[in-house]
Design a protein around this motif. Structure first.
Motif, PDB file in Angstrom:
ATOM      1  N   PHE A   1     -39.975 -82.249  14.422  1.00 17.47           N
ATOM      2  CA  PHE A   1     -37.984 -82.284  14.182  1.00 17.47           C
ATOM      3  C   PHE A   1     -37.888 -82.734  12.632  1.00 17.47           C
ATOM      4  O   PHE A   1     -37.301 -81.792  12.824  1.00 17.47           O
ATOM      5  CB  PHE A   1     -38.134 -83.568  15.528  1.00 17.47           C
ATOM      6  N   LYS A   2     -39.165 -83.512  12.197  1.00 20.81           N
ATOM      7  CA  LYS A   2     -38.541 -82.933  10.976  1.00 20.81           C
ATOM      8  C   LYS A   2     -38.312 -82.594   9.551  1.00 20.81           C
ATOM      9  O   LYS A   2     -37.722 -81.764   9.134  1.00 20.81           O
ATOM     10  CB  LYS A   2     -38.951 -84.903  10.153  1.00 20.81           C
ATOM     11  N   SER A   3     -39.180 -81.143   9.796  1.00 19.86           N
ATOM     12  CA  SER A   3     -39.746 -80.294   9.366  1.00 19.86           C
ATOM     13  C   SER A   3     -37.948 -79.216   9.730  1.00 19.86           C
ATOM     14  O   SER A   3     -38.304 -78.226   9.135  1.00 19.86           O
ATOM     15  CB  SER A   3     -40.823 -79.336  10.210  1.00 19.86           C
TER      16      SER A   3
ATOM     17  N   LEU B   1     -30.292 -86.854  28.955  1.00 23.79           N
ATOM     18  CA  LEU B   1     -29.093 -86.044  27.481  1.00 23.79           C
ATOM     19  C   LEU B   1     -29.459 -86.218  26.182  1.00 23.79           C
ATOM     20  O   LEU B   1     -28.901 -84.709  25.593  1.00 23.79           O
ATOM     21  CB  LEU B   1     -27.871 -86.630  27.771  1.00 23.79           C
ATOM     22  N   VAL B   2     -29.754 -87.393  25.539  1.00 21.18           N
ATOM     23  CA  VAL B   2     -30.480 -87.147  24.744  1.00 21.18           C
ATOM     24  C   VAL B   2     -31.333 -86.947  24.012  1.00 21.18           C
ATOM     25  O   VAL B   2     -31.398 -85.164  22.877  1.00 21.18           O
ATOM     26  CB  VAL B   2     -30.911 -88.810  24.253  1.00 21.18           C
ATOM     27  N   ARG B   3     -31.903 -86.478  24.927  1.00 18.17           N
ATOM     28  CA  ARG B   3     -33.449 -86.030  24.797  1.00 18.17           C
ATOM     29  C   ARG B   3     -33.724 -84.371  24.488  1.00 18.17           C
ATOM     30  O   ARG B   3     -33.852 -83.961  23.633  1.00 18.17           O
ATOM     31  CB  ARG B   3     -34.521 -86.226  25.346  1.00 18.17           C
ATOM     32  N   GLY B   4     -32.936 -83.757  25.417  1.00 16.73           N
ATOM     33  CA  GLY B   4     -32.786 -82.452  25.639  1.00 16.73           C
ATOM     34  C   GLY B   4     -31.656 -81.891  24.760  1.00 16.73           C
ATOM     35  O   GLY B   4     -31.788 -80.654  24.191  1.00 16.73           O
ATOM     36  N   ALA B   5     -30.581 -82.866  24.039  1.00 16.25           N
ATOM     37  CA  ALA B   5     -29.967 -82.156  23.209  1.00 16.25           C
ATOM     38  C   ALA B   5     -31.221 -82.317  22.136  1.00 16.25           C
ATOM     39  O   ALA B   5     -30.364 -81.333  20.743  1.00 16.25           O
ATOM     40  CB  ALA B   5     -28.657 -83.574  23.082  1.00 16.25           C
ATOM     41  N   LEU B   6     -31.699 -83.221  21.435  1.00 10.47           N
ATOM     42  CA  LEU B   6     -32.235 -82.652  19.791  1.00 10.47           C
ATOM     43  C   LEU B   6     -33.015 -81.965  20.479  1.00 10.47           C
ATOM     44  O   LEU B   6     -33.567 -81.555  18.983  1.00 10.47           O
ATOM     45  CB  LEU B   6     -33.134 -84.791  20.381  1.00 10.47           C
ATOM     46  N   LEU B   7     -33.675 -81.319  21.397  1.00  4.29           N
ATOM     47  CA  LEU B   7     -34.496 -80.245  21.341  1.00  4.29           C
ATOM     48  C   LEU B   7     -33.638 -79.225  22.224  1.00  4.29           C
ATOM     49  O   LEU B   7     -34.665 -78.396  21.885  1.00  4.29           O
ATOM     50  CB  LEU B   7     -35.678 -80.729  22.532  1.00  4.29           C
ATOM     51  N   HIS B   8     -32.614 -79.549  22.066  1.00  7.95           N
ATOM     52  CA  HIS B   8     -32.182 -77.696  22.653  1.00  7.95           C
ATOM     53  C   HIS B   8     -32.516 -76.455  21.455  1.00  7.95           C
ATOM     54  O   HIS B   8     -33.079 -75.516  21.751  1.00  7.95           O
ATOM     55  CB  HIS B   8     -30.398 -78.090  22.970  1.00  7.95           C
ATOM     56  N   ASP B   9     -32.616 -77.026  20.244  1.00  8.24           N
ATOM     57  CA  ASP B   9     -32.774 -75.593  19.116  1.00  8.24           C
ATOM     58  C   ASP B   9     -33.866 -76.092  18.930  1.00  8.24           C
ATOM     59  O   ASP B   9     -34.425 -76.007  17.672  1.00  8.24           O
ATOM     60  CB  ASP B   9     -31.776 -75.422  17.882  1.00  8.24           C
ATOM     61  N   TYR B  10     -35.012 -76.235  19.424  1.00 10.19           N
ATOM     62  CA  TYR B  10     -36.762 -76.641  18.671  1.00 10.19           C
ATOM     63  C   TYR B  10     -37.609 -75.185  18.643  1.00 10.19           C
ATOM     64  O   TYR B  10     -38.031 -75.504  19.227  1.00 10.19           O
ATOM     65  CB  TYR B  10     -37.057 -77.667  19.835  1.00 10.19           C
ATOM     66  N   PHE B  11     -36.743 -74.652  18.019  1.00  9.04           N
ATOM     67  CA  PHE B  11     -37.202 -73.069  18.286  1.00  9.04           C
ATOM     68  C   PHE B  11     -38.577 -73.282  16.730  1.00  9.04           C
ATOM     69  O   PHE B  11     -39.437 -71.947  16.641  1.00  9.04           O
ATOM     70  CB  PHE B  11     -36.552 -72.377  17.614  1.00  9.04           C
TER      71      PHE B  11
ATOM     72  N   ALA C   1     -37.707 -72.633  22.223  1.00 10.56           N
ATOM     73  CA  ALA C   1     -37.108 -73.879  21.778  1.00 10.56           C
ATOM     74  C   ALA C   1     -38.571 -74.637  23.277  1.00 10.56           C
ATOM     75  O   ALA C   1     -38.906 -76.020  22.419  1.00 10.56           O
ATOM     76  CB  ALA C   1     -35.487 -73.594  22.138  1.00 10.56           C
ATOM     77  N   LEU C   2     -38.008 -74.313  24.312  1.00  7.26           N
ATOM     78  CA  LEU C   2     -38.836 -74.844  25.613  1.00  7.26           C
ATOM     79  C   LEU C   2     -39.991 -74.822  25.225  1.00  7.26           C
ATOM     80  O   LEU C   2     -41.275 -75.814  26.019  1.00  7.26           O
ATOM     81  CB  LEU C   2     -38.275 -74.414  26.652  1.00  7.26           C
ATOM     82  N   GLU C   3     -40.403 -73.989  24.565  1.00 11.95           N
ATOM     83  CA  GLU C   3     -42.243 -73.527  24.743  1.00 11.95           C
ATOM     84  C   GLU C   3     -42.896 -74.747  23.720  1.00 11.95           C
ATOM     85  O   GLU C   3     -43.954 -75.484  24.126  1.00 11.95           O
ATOM     86  CB  GLU C   3     -42.466 -71.841  24.638  1.00 11.95           C
ATOM     87  N   ASN C   4     -42.016 -74.691  22.726  1.00 14.58           N
ATOM     88  CA  ASN C   4     -42.400 -75.899  21.613  1.00 14.58           C
ATOM     89  C   ASN C   4     -42.106 -77.027  21.999  1.00 14.58           C
ATOM     90  O   ASN C   4     -43.679 -78.517  21.934  1.00 14.58           O
ATOM     91  CB  ASN C   4     -41.556 -75.623  20.470  1.00 14.58           C
ATOM     92  N   ALA C   5     -40.787 -77.595  23.004  1.00 17.41           N
ATOM     93  CA  ALA C   5     -41.135 -78.886  23.626  1.00 17.41           C
ATOM     94  C   ALA C   5     -42.200 -79.297  24.551  1.00 17.41           C
ATOM     95  O   ALA C   5     -42.382 -80.519  24.645  1.00 17.41           O
ATOM     96  CB  ALA C   5     -39.469 -78.674  23.825  1.00 17.41           C
ATOM     97  N   SER C   6     -42.454 -78.286  25.151  1.00 19.83           N
ATOM     98  CA  SER C   6     -42.671 -78.375  26.469  1.00 19.83           C
ATOM     99  C   SER C   6     -44.800 -78.822  26.044  1.00 19.83           C
ATOM    100  O   SER C   6     -45.299 -79.099  26.965  1.00 19.83           O
ATOM    101  CB  SER C   6     -43.442 -77.449  27.265  1.00 19.83           C
TER     102      SER C   6
ATOM    103  N   GLN D   1     -43.579 -84.318  27.648  1.00 25.21           N
ATOM    104  CA  GLN D   1     -43.589 -84.408  28.932  1.00 25.21           C
ATOM    105  C   GLN D   1     -41.909 -84.115  29.225  1.00 25.21           C
ATOM    106  O   GLN D   1     -41.403 -85.552  29.688  1.00 25.21           O
ATOM    107  CB  GLN D   1     -44.362 -85.568  29.751  1.00 25.21           C
ATOM    108  N   LEU D   2     -41.826 -83.433  29.810  1.00 27.87           N
ATOM    109  CA  LEU D   2     -40.085 -82.637  29.637  1.00 27.87           C
ATOM    110  C   LEU D   2     -39.590 -83.373  31.201  1.00 27.87           C
ATOM    111  O   LEU D   2     -40.082 -82.309  32.344  1.00 27.87           O
ATOM    112  CB  LEU D   2     -39.605 -81.020  29.417  1.00 27.87           C
ATOM    113  N   THR D   3     -38.610 -83.129  31.028  1.00 23.41           N
ATOM    114  CA  THR D   3     -38.138 -84.236  33.124  1.00 23.41           C
ATOM    115  C   THR D   3     -37.433 -82.499  33.035  1.00 23.41           C
ATOM    116  O   THR D   3     -37.334 -81.895  32.509  1.00 23.41           O
ATOM    117  CB  THR D   3     -37.096 -84.738  32.786  1.00 23.41           C
ATOM    118  N   PRO D   4     -36.903 -81.886  34.365  1.00 28.22           N
ATOM    119  CA  PRO D   4     -36.413 -80.695  35.001  1.00 28.22           C
ATOM    120  C   PRO D   4     -34.539 -80.887  34.402  1.00 28.22           C
ATOM    121  O   PRO D   4     -35.116 -79.954  33.916  1.00 28.22           O
ATOM    122  CB  PRO D   4     -36.615 -80.825  36.331  1.00 28.22           C
ATOM    123  N   ARG D   5     -34.474 -82.118  34.499  1.00 28.67           N
ATOM    124  CA  ARG D   5     -32.833 -82.006  33.206  1.00 28.67           C
ATOM    125  C   ARG D   5     -33.357 -81.299  32.095  1.00 28.67           C
ATOM    126  O   ARG D   5     -32.655 -80.962  31.783  1.00 28.67           O
ATOM    127  CB  ARG D   5     -32.226 -83.844  33.424  1.00 28.67           C
ATOM    128  N   GLU D   6     -34.370 -81.771  31.551  1.00 28.55           N
ATOM    129  CA  GLU D   6     -34.707 -81.927  29.485  1.00 28.55           C
ATOM    130  C   GLU D   6     -34.580 -80.016  29.947  1.00 28.55           C
ATOM    131  O   GLU D   6     -34.288 -79.188  29.184  1.00 28.55           O
ATOM    132  CB  GLU D   6     -35.446 -82.490  29.222  1.00 28.55           C
TER     133      GLU D   6
END
Length: 192
Positions: A42-44, A86-96, A118-123, A127-132
């Motif tokens: 995330f810092k990168s 909400l917070v975790r999904g927002a932080l990871l939404h552009d995690y490409f 982004a979803l592949e990287n975050a996964s 451990q992502l919830t269905p909402r995230e």
């Protein structure tokens, strides 16, 4: 008390109120997404530009803060969200995790493909919830026409993302135009 003193006092109180609200937003970000905020990947994202001169890192934090503000507004209407998701999904939404301006670093049509990346990287890291998962995968709707958000948290982040993206893009353009005009005025003075 004089009129100017009252104005100054109101201005200071407004600033204190804003500072309290901002501190609360930051506490909520750390509470729900502290592990994400501290992660090396995330810092990168500080080194990748998202809109104008705004990094992916800053953009993601702005979207999370805006999402929290929208959540508070919706709460007043009796509509509740799962704040952690909400917070975790927002932080990871552009995690490409690539520079989308470099045409060799990713597939073409970044806007269509990056939610899946982004979803592949975050996964892989969390451990992502269905909402995230819904938030990350569907935040580019309506561009990704068939990936419609299914939960209210995804709708909130999608809205916050559009707002922040537009603001970042327009402010950057405004700043560039302002700098261009200053430069042109300076050049005109030098030649005149």
């Amino acid at each position: 008390m004089m009129k100017d003193e009252r104005k100054e006092q109101k201005r200071k109180e407004a600033f204190r109120k804003w500072a309290r609200q901002h501190a609360k937003l930051r506490r909520n970000l750390r509470k729900h997404g502290g592990d994400i905020l501290q992660s090396g990947n995330f810092k990168s994202t500080n080194s990748f530009i998202q809109h104008g001169s705004v990094s992916v890192h800053s953009h993601s934090i702005r979207v999370a803060e805006c999402s929290l503000k929208l959540e508070k507004f919706l709460e007043k209407l009796g509509i509740h969200c799962h704040e952690r998701d909400l917070v975790r999904g927002a932080l990871l939404h552009d995690y490409f995790l690539y520079d989308w301006h470099d045409k060799y670093s990713h597939e073409k049509l970044h806007g269509f493909h990056h939610p899946h990346v982004a979803l592949e990287n975050a996964s892989r890291e969390y451990q992502l919830t269905p909402r995230e998962r819904d938030i990350i995968q569907k935040h580019m709707w309506p561009l990704t026409l068939f990936h419609i958000p299914r939960c209210r948290e995804a709708w909130v982040v999608t809205t916050a993302d559009k707002y922040c993206s537009l603001k970042e893009t327009l402010l950057e353009r405004k700043g560039r135009n302002k700098n261009r005009k200053k430069s042109e005025n300076h050049d005109a003075k030098d030649t005149g």
